[in-house]
Write a protein that holds these residues in place. Sequence first.
Motif, PDB file in Angstrom:
ATOM      1  N   ASP A   1      -6.810  -6.010  -3.041  1.00 13.91           N
ATOM      2  CA  ASP A   1      -7.623  -6.360  -1.873  1.00 13.91           C
ATOM      3  C   ASP A   1      -9.091  -6.529  -2.234  1.00 13.91           C
ATOM      4  O   ASP A   1      -9.813  -7.284  -1.575  1.00 13.91           O
TER       5      ASP A   1
ATOM      6  N   ARG B   1      -2.960  -1.656  -4.777  1.00 11.91           N
ATOM      7  CA  ARG B   1      -3.184  -2.509  -3.608  1.00 11.91           C
ATOM      8  C   ARG B   1      -4.667  -2.586  -3.276  1.00 11.91           C
ATOM      9  O   ARG B   1      -5.179  -3.661  -2.914  1.00 11.91           O
ATOM     10  N   ARG B   2      -5.370  -1.466  -3.399  1.00 12.19           N
ATOM     11  CA  ARG B   2      -6.819  -1.493  -3.144  1.00 12.19           C
ATOM     12  C   ARG B   2      -7.510  -2.426  -4.130  1.00 12.19           C
ATOM     13  O   ARG B   2      -8.448  -3.150  -3.763  1.00 12.19           O
TER      14      ARG B   2
ATOM     15  N   ALA C   1       0.822  -1.209   0.000  1.00 14.76           N
ATOM     16  CA  ALA C   1       0.000   0.000   0.000  1.00 14.76           C
ATOM     17  C   ALA C   1       0.859   1.264   0.000  1.00 14.76           C
ATOM     18  O   ALA C   1       0.415   2.313  -0.471  1.00 14.76           O
TER      19      ALA C   1
END
Length: 292
Positions: free
Chosen positions: A198, A194-195, A187
């Motif tokens: 996820d 990264r979001r 992140a």
Amino acid sequence: MAADPQRGPKREMSLERIVDAAVQIADADGLGAVSMAAVAARLGYTTMSLYRYVSAKEDLIQLMQEEATGLPPESVREADGWRAGLVTAYRASVQVYLEHPWILDIPITGSPVTPNSAAFMDVMLDALADTPLTEDERLAAVLQVTGQARWYGTILAAYSRQARERGMSPEEISAYEDQLFASLITAEEYPALRRAVDAGVFRSEADPFRFGLDRTLDGIAAYIAERESGAAPVPSATWLEPAPAGVADDKRYREARKAVREAEKALRAARRLERQALTEARQRAARARRDA
């Protein structure tokens, strides 16, 4: 073309047989496995005998591409409306790449000049014939669709190759990639990516390529609607200008470009440090609030 096969245990060589043999080799082992010697061996002839029919390997590859591409399906012309016609041609193009992925390894040297490649462009342009688009706009729309089909074919062919080489299913490859990204993408360095990781984008069953095609066609449809309402064509501007002749080889120009790349690299590193410092500052602030 060679004459009809002669009588006897061995059929006479023909251009069609040469091309078919070359396509079979490429389908099995890739474009790199195709050579005049390999094709001759497959047919049971000497290498030199092939040159009576094909003057060079480059010509053979062009004939292979033509044979593998084939004619566009009649369903393109029979489709209900321009959008359905383009989608049908898109699917047919992707199918060609799936069946003959080595086509993607052939360098693009210009607009298609062979009958079958030209036929694909013709049916797609014909699908747009009843729209108010100009000829330039119709060609631009066709290039958008063919470009997306080629990119989709490139990705699918790569996944198919991985599946064969690794003995993994597409689902297993997706799971592997998800784990790989989850372990490598932080992140701090790549917050937006990264979001997405996820959120499970690499495990999603959604088709991002079909999404892109649909949004492209939505945009063309909206533009057609504007033209049908009386709007004038929108002139297209050139975004990228090629360097003038001789400039790319100029020493000072190359040094300047290198300096720009190094500056961009330094900027990325500075932004990474900024994000790390921000994260650490937030962590210190959170600890201070807990200790207060």
